[in-house]
Design a protein around this motif. Structure first.
Motif, PDB file in Angstrom:
ATOM      1  N   GLY A  94      -0.040  17.608 -25.576  1.00 43.24           N
ATOM      2  CA  GLY A  94      -0.626  16.890 -24.613  1.00 43.24           C
ATOM      3  C   GLY A  94       0.141  15.577 -24.167  1.00 43.24           C
ATOM      4  O   GLY A  94       1.139  15.231 -24.867  1.00 43.24           O
ATOM      5  N   ALA A  95       0.090  14.792 -23.219  1.00 39.66           N
ATOM      6  CA  ALA A  95       0.667  13.627 -22.681  1.00 39.66           C
ATOM      7  C   ALA A  95       0.265  12.733 -23.800  1.00 39.66           C
ATOM      8  O   ALA A  95       1.293  11.641 -24.093  1.00 39.66           O
ATOM      9  CB  ALA A  95       0.523  13.192 -21.388  1.00 39.66           C
ATOM     10  N   THR A  96      -0.892  12.641 -24.441  1.00 38.11           N
ATOM     11  CA  THR A  96      -1.216  11.662 -25.323  1.00 38.11           C
ATOM     12  C   THR A  96      -0.373  11.585 -26.403  1.00 38.11           C
ATOM     13  O   THR A  96      -0.122  10.346 -26.823  1.00 38.11           O
ATOM     14  CB  THR A  96      -2.753  12.114 -25.823  1.00 38.11           C
ATOM     15  OG1 THR A  96      -3.512  12.338 -24.704  1.00 38.11           O
ATOM     16  CG2 THR A  96      -3.333  10.999 -26.572  1.00 38.11           C
ATOM     17  N   ILE A 148       2.932  10.009 -25.345  1.00 39.14           N
ATOM     18  CA  ILE A 148       3.080   8.686 -25.207  1.00 39.14           C
ATOM     19  C   ILE A 148       3.248   8.070 -26.714  1.00 39.14           C
ATOM     20  O   ILE A 148       3.697   7.083 -26.838  1.00 39.14           O
ATOM     21  CB  ILE A 148       1.662   8.175 -24.563  1.00 39.14           C
ATOM     22  CG1 ILE A 148       1.719   8.600 -23.034  1.00 39.14           C
ATOM     23  CG2 ILE A 148       1.467   6.735 -24.657  1.00 39.14           C
ATOM     24  CD1 ILE A 148       0.212   8.832 -22.635  1.00 39.14           C
ATOM     25  N   TYR A 172      -4.407   3.134 -18.938  1.00 38.21           N
ATOM     26  CA  TYR A 172      -4.949   4.135 -19.728  1.00 38.21           C
ATOM     27  C   TYR A 172      -5.324   3.618 -21.138  1.00 38.21           C
ATOM     28  O   TYR A 172      -4.332   3.140 -21.618  1.00 38.21           O
ATOM     29  CB  TYR A 172      -4.086   5.407 -19.412  1.00 38.21           C
ATOM     30  CG  TYR A 172      -4.672   6.540 -20.115  1.00 38.21           C
ATOM     31  CD1 TYR A 172      -5.987   7.235 -19.748  1.00 38.21           C
ATOM     32  CD2 TYR A 172      -4.137   7.177 -21.126  1.00 38.21           C
ATOM     33  CE1 TYR A 172      -6.491   8.135 -20.508  1.00 38.21           C
ATOM     34  CE2 TYR A 172      -4.546   8.378 -21.811  1.00 38.21           C
ATOM     35  CZ  TYR A 172      -5.787   8.849 -21.318  1.00 38.21           C
ATOM     36  OH  TYR A 172      -6.293   9.975 -22.143  1.00 38.21           O
ATOM     37  N   TYR A 223      -2.845   3.701 -23.923  1.00 36.80           N
ATOM     38  CA  TYR A 223      -1.626   2.836 -24.126  1.00 36.80           C
ATOM     39  C   TYR A 223      -1.666   1.632 -25.085  1.00 36.80           C
ATOM     40  O   TYR A 223      -0.895   1.366 -25.986  1.00 36.80           O
ATOM     41  CB  TYR A 223      -1.267   2.506 -22.882  1.00 36.80           C
ATOM     42  CG  TYR A 223      -1.006   3.391 -21.708  1.00 36.80           C
ATOM     43  CD1 TYR A 223      -0.913   4.913 -21.940  1.00 36.80           C
ATOM     44  CD2 TYR A 223      -0.730   2.872 -20.458  1.00 36.80           C
ATOM     45  CE1 TYR A 223      -0.591   5.718 -20.928  1.00 36.80           C
ATOM     46  CE2 TYR A 223      -0.415   3.749 -19.356  1.00 36.80           C
ATOM     47  CZ  TYR A 223      -0.361   5.100 -19.624  1.00 36.80           C
ATOM     48  OH  TYR A 223      -0.335   6.034 -18.275  1.00 36.80           O
ATOM     49  N   ASN A 234       2.830   4.007 -15.085  1.00 37.32           N
ATOM     50  CA  ASN A 234       1.720   5.325 -14.807  1.00 37.32           C
ATOM     51  C   ASN A 234       1.850   5.416 -13.172  1.00 37.32           C
ATOM     52  O   ASN A 234       1.171   4.526 -12.665  1.00 37.32           O
ATOM     53  CB  ASN A 234       0.641   4.975 -15.565  1.00 37.32           C
ATOM     54  CG  ASN A 234      -0.504   6.073 -15.232  1.00 37.32           C
ATOM     55  OD1 ASN A 234      -1.622   5.720 -15.093  1.00 37.32           O
ATOM     56  ND2 ASN A 234      -0.094   7.353 -14.823  1.00 37.32           N
ATOM     57  N   ASN A 249      -3.897   6.030 -13.053  1.00 41.73           N
ATOM     58  CA  ASN A 249      -5.266   6.246 -13.362  1.00 41.73           C
ATOM     59  C   ASN A 249      -5.739   4.633 -14.030  1.00 41.73           C
ATOM     60  O   ASN A 249      -4.944   4.225 -14.896  1.00 41.73           O
ATOM     61  CB  ASN A 249      -5.371   7.088 -14.593  1.00 41.73           C
ATOM     62  CG  ASN A 249      -6.792   7.182 -15.238  1.00 41.73           C
ATOM     63  OD1 ASN A 249      -7.701   6.790 -14.817  1.00 41.73           O
ATOM     64  ND2 ASN A 249      -6.780   8.055 -16.370  1.00 41.73           N
ATOM     65  N   ASP A 305       4.340   7.697 -17.207  1.00 43.16           N
ATOM     66  CA  ASP A 305       3.405   8.849 -17.380  1.00 43.16           C
ATOM     67  C   ASP A 305       3.304   9.411 -16.089  1.00 43.16           C
ATOM     68  O   ASP A 305       2.489   8.578 -15.333  1.00 43.16           O
ATOM     69  CB  ASP A 305       2.225   8.295 -18.298  1.00 43.16           C
ATOM     70  CG  ASP A 305       1.112   9.004 -18.121  1.00 43.16           C
ATOM     71  OD1 ASP A 305       1.010   9.998 -17.456  1.00 43.16           O
ATOM     72  OD2 ASP A 305       0.052   8.649 -19.033  1.00 43.16           O
ATOM     73  N   VAL A 358       1.363  12.218 -15.313  1.00 45.62           N
ATOM     74  CA  VAL A 358       0.589  13.398 -15.347  1.00 45.62           C
ATOM     75  C   VAL A 358      -0.161  14.017 -14.246  1.00 45.62           C
ATOM     76  O   VAL A 358      -0.717  15.071 -13.850  1.00 45.62           O
ATOM     77  CB  VAL A 358      -0.655  13.369 -16.496  1.00 45.62           C
ATOM     78  CG1 VAL A 358      -0.045  13.292 -17.919  1.00 45.62           C
ATOM     79  CG2 VAL A 358      -1.631  12.361 -16.254  1.00 45.62           C
ATOM     80  N   TYR A 359      -0.341  13.137 -13.233  1.00 46.98           N
ATOM     81  CA  TYR A 359      -0.995  13.443 -11.838  1.00 46.98           C
ATOM     82  C   TYR A 359       0.154  13.640 -10.724  1.00 46.98           C
ATOM     83  O   TYR A 359      -0.142  13.577  -9.589  1.00 46.98           O
ATOM     84  CB  TYR A 359      -1.771  12.251 -11.384  1.00 46.98           C
ATOM     85  CG  TYR A 359      -2.984  12.094 -12.503  1.00 46.98           C
ATOM     86  CD1 TYR A 359      -4.018  12.825 -12.712  1.00 46.98           C
ATOM     87  CD2 TYR A 359      -2.867  10.859 -13.507  1.00 46.98           C
ATOM     88  CE1 TYR A 359      -5.010  12.693 -13.557  1.00 46.98           C
ATOM     89  CE2 TYR A 359      -3.933  10.752 -14.351  1.00 46.98           C
ATOM     90  CZ  TYR A 359      -5.018  11.803 -14.273  1.00 46.98           C
ATOM     91  OH  TYR A 359      -5.948  11.461 -15.256  1.00 46.98           O
ATOM     92  N   SER A 417       2.028  16.638 -18.227  1.00 49.47           N
ATOM     93  CA  SER A 417       1.067  17.527 -19.195  1.00 49.47           C
ATOM     94  C   SER A 417       0.530  18.737 -18.213  1.00 49.47           C
ATOM     95  O   SER A 417       0.592  18.544 -17.020  1.00 49.47           O
ATOM     96  CB  SER A 417       0.038  16.651 -19.665  1.00 49.47           C
ATOM     97  OG  SER A 417      -1.196  17.294 -19.878  1.00 49.47           O
ATOM     98  N   LYS A 426      -3.615  18.485 -16.279  1.00 47.89           N
ATOM     99  CA  LYS A 426      -4.086  17.816 -15.159  1.00 47.89           C
ATOM    100  C   LYS A 426      -3.724  19.045 -14.063  1.00 47.89           C
ATOM    101  O   LYS A 426      -4.367  19.404 -12.983  1.00 47.89           O
ATOM    102  CB  LYS A 426      -3.720  16.573 -14.623  1.00 47.89           C
ATOM    103  CG  LYS A 426      -3.830  15.446 -15.891  1.00 47.89           C
ATOM    104  CD  LYS A 426      -5.325  15.360 -16.105  1.00 47.89           C
ATOM    105  CE  LYS A 426      -5.742  14.592 -17.109  1.00 47.89           C
ATOM    106  NZ  LYS A 426      -7.118  14.143 -17.112  1.00 47.89           N
ATOM    107  N   LYS A 479      -4.033  21.237 -24.508  1.00 48.48           N
ATOM    108  CA  LYS A 479      -3.204  19.966 -24.932  1.00 48.48           C
ATOM    109  C   LYS A 479      -1.645  20.425 -24.986  1.00 48.48           C
ATOM    110  O   LYS A 479      -1.045  20.176 -26.042  1.00 48.48           O
ATOM    111  CB  LYS A 479      -3.717  19.640 -26.080  1.00 48.48           C
ATOM    112  CG  LYS A 479      -5.019  19.238 -26.268  1.00 48.48           C
ATOM    113  CD  LYS A 479      -5.084  17.763 -25.387  1.00 48.48           C
ATOM    114  CE  LYS A 479      -4.323  16.591 -25.843  1.00 48.48           C
ATOM    115  NZ  LYS A 479      -4.827  15.106 -25.281  1.00 48.48           N
TER     116      LYS A 479
END
Ligand code: PMP
Ligand code: GLN
Length: 391
Positions: free
Chosen positions: A98-100, A103, A124, A127, A171, A175, A203, A205-206, A234, A237, A245
Motif C-alpha cells: 500500500g501507499a502506507t 510513505i 493524513y 505522515y 499530497n 485528503n 502522495d 493516491v487519489y 496505490s 483508491k 494493499k
C-alpha cells in the motif's frame, strides 16, 4: 514497571482515528462515512485476475523484493500513458504494501534524526507518525479555507524552509480537504525544492479522482523535479480494493534503492497474487477510469447537496472521495465532540479534521465525510443528517 511501554516517538499518537471511528460505526450501527473505503468492490475482471493468479500459483510464495516484473512494467506504462513520465521498471519502480508502507519506507530511508519535514496540514495521519518514527521533526504548512475550497499559502511554505529541511511531503489530490494543487502552486513548490535542494515525497493516491476538469499534475513532470521526487500511489483508491494493499513508488534509481533499503525490513514483500491482478487493472482502458471518476463525481454532488441542505458549510472537493464540512452553521464548534455524538444524533459517522492538525484550533470546526459509498447509502445518510439538523 515505571517506564511507559510505548516509546516517546509514538506516545502522542494513540489509536488511528479511522480505527476509532469505524469501531464506533460498528458498535452503533451508524452509516460509516468516516474511514475512506468503498462499500462495493472494484471490477469483477480484476477480482477474477487475482483468483486466477492464486489458482495458477503466481505470487503464493514470496514475490521478488521490488515487486513482480508484470506489475513494475504496468506501473511504468501507466506513468507514461497518463503523464508522459518514463521510468525503468527494473530500477525505478518499487512495489509496496500500500501507499502506507511506501510513505513509511521513504521517510525512514531519507530522513535523519533532527531533519525537518514539511507537510501540508491537515495531513493524513500516518505522515506525522512516520516522521516521528524516522526521528524527524514535522513542520506543518496549513492549507487555509478560502471560499468553498482550501488554498496553499506559498509565502508560508517558503518561510517554513530552513537549513534543516530535508524534504517536503506533499499530497495532491489532498485528503481530507479535497484540494487539487494547481500547476502554479506545484510550479512554486518545484522552484522552491530546486532552489533549496530539497527532496519531495508526493502522495498521489487519489490521482484518478479529480473532477470538473481539474487536472492532476504529478510533481515529477515539472522541470528539475524528476530527480528529486519520490512519487507514491496505490491500487486501493483507483481500483476499489483497499484491502489488497498494493502500492508503488516511482523515482530515480538512487531514490528507489534508498526507499527499498527501508522497505525490505518492514514487510520485505506483500500481496503476491494481488500484484498480478493490479498489473491488469493498470492496463484497463480509459473507459474504466472515466466511468470511475464520473461515478464518484455524481456521489460528491449528492453528498455536498445533502450536507448543505442539512445546514453544514461545504467545501466542494476538486478531488479525492472526501468532503470537508464546517459545523459552525449548525451552531456547533467542536468537531471531535460532534463526531463522537453524531451516531447517536443522526446515525452517521464522520471524521473530525482536528486530528489532522498540529494547529488543532485551525481544524476544530471541520469534519470529513467520505462519499465512496453506494448511492442509496449516501441518500440514507444525507436524509438522516437533514432530519437531525435542518430546521
Ligand atoms: N495516503 C492518503 C492520502 C490516503 O488517503 C491513504 C488512504 N488510503 C493512504 C495514503 C494509504 O493508502 P494505502 O491504503 O494504499 O496504504
Ligand atoms: N485513507 C483512508 C482515509 O483517509 C483510511 C485508511 C486507513 O484506515 N488507514 O479514510
Amino acid at each position: 514497571m515505571t517506564r511507559p511501554l510505548l516509546n516517546r516517538r509514538l506516545a502522542e499518537f494513540g489509536t488511528t482515528i479511522f480505527a476509532e471511528m469505524s469501531a464506533l460505526a460498528a458498535r452503533t450501527g451508524a452509516i460509516n462515512l468516516g474511514q475512506g473505503f468503498p462499500d462495493t468492490d472494484g471490477p469483477e475482471e480484476i477480482r477474477e485476475a487475482a483468483v486466477r493468479a492464486l489458482h495458477d500459483g503466481r505470487g503464493n510464495q514470496y514475490p521478488p523484493g521490488p515487486g513482480v516484473p508484470e506489475l513494475r512494467r504496468a506501473v511504468a506504462d501507466h506513468q507514461r500513458r497518463f503523464y508522459g513520465l518514463g521510468y525503468d521498471p527494473d530500477t525505478e519502480v518499487l512495489v509496496t504494501a500500500g501507499a502506507t508502507e511506501a510513505i513509511a519506507a521513504a521517510l525512514l530511508a531519507l530522513v535523519e534524526p533532527g531533519d525537518e519535514v514539511i507537510a501540508l496540514e491537515p495531513y493524513y495521519d500516518s505522515y506525522a507518525a512516520c516522521i516521528a518514527m524516522a526521528g524527524g521533526t514535522r513542520v506543518p504548512v496549513t492549507l487555509r479555507p478560502h471560499g468553498d475550497s482550501y488554498v496553499l499559502d506559498l509565502d508560508e511554505l517558503r518561510a517554513a524552509v530552513t537549513d534543516r529541511t530535508r524534504l517536503i511531503l506533499l499530497n495532491t489530490p489532498h485528503n481530507p480537504t479535497g484540494t487539487v494543487l494547481t500547476r502554479a502552486e506545484l510550479t512554486a513548490v518545484a522552484e522552491l525544492a530546486v532552489e533549496r535542494d530539497l527532496l519531495v515525497v508526493t502522495d498521489e493516491v487519489y490521482e484518478h479522482l479529480v473532477f470538473d476538469g481539474a487536472e492532476h499534475l504529478p510533481l515529477a513532470t515539472l522541470p528539475g523535479m524528476r530527480e528529486r521526487t519520490v512519487t507514491i500511489s496505490s491500487a486501493g483508491k483507483t481500483f476499489s480494493f483497499t484491502g489488497w494493499k498494493v502500492g508503488w513508488v516511482t523515482s530515480t534509481q538512487e531514490l528507489v534503492t534508498a526507499v527499498r533499503s527501508a522497505k525490505q525490513f518492514l514487510t520485505y514483500v506483500a500481496s503476491g497474487p494481488f500484484q498480478y491482478a493490479v498489473a491488469e487493472a493498470l492496463r484497463l482502458p480509459d473507459t474504466y477510469f472515466n466511468a470511475f471518476r464520473e461515478d464518484l463525481r455524481a456521489k460528491r454532488d449528492l453528498l455536498c447537496t445533502g450536507l448543505a441542505d442539512a445546514g453544514f458549510g461545504v467545501f466542494r472537493p476538486a478531488g479525492t472521495y472526501f468532503v470537508t464540512a464546517d459545523i459552525r452553521p449548525l451552531g456547533e464548534s467542536d468537531g471531535i465532540g460532534f463526531c463522537r455524538s453524531l451516531p447517536k444524533r443522526a446515525g452517521v459517522v464522520a471524521i473530525p479534521n482536528a486530528v489532522f492538525y498540529d494547529d488543532t484550533e485551525a481544524g476544530t470546526p471541520y469534519v470529513r465525510f467520505a462519499f465512496c459509498k453506494r448511492t442509496e447509502v449516501l441518500m440514507d445518510a444525507t436524509e438522516r443528517l437533514r432530519t437531525a439538523f435542518a430546521h
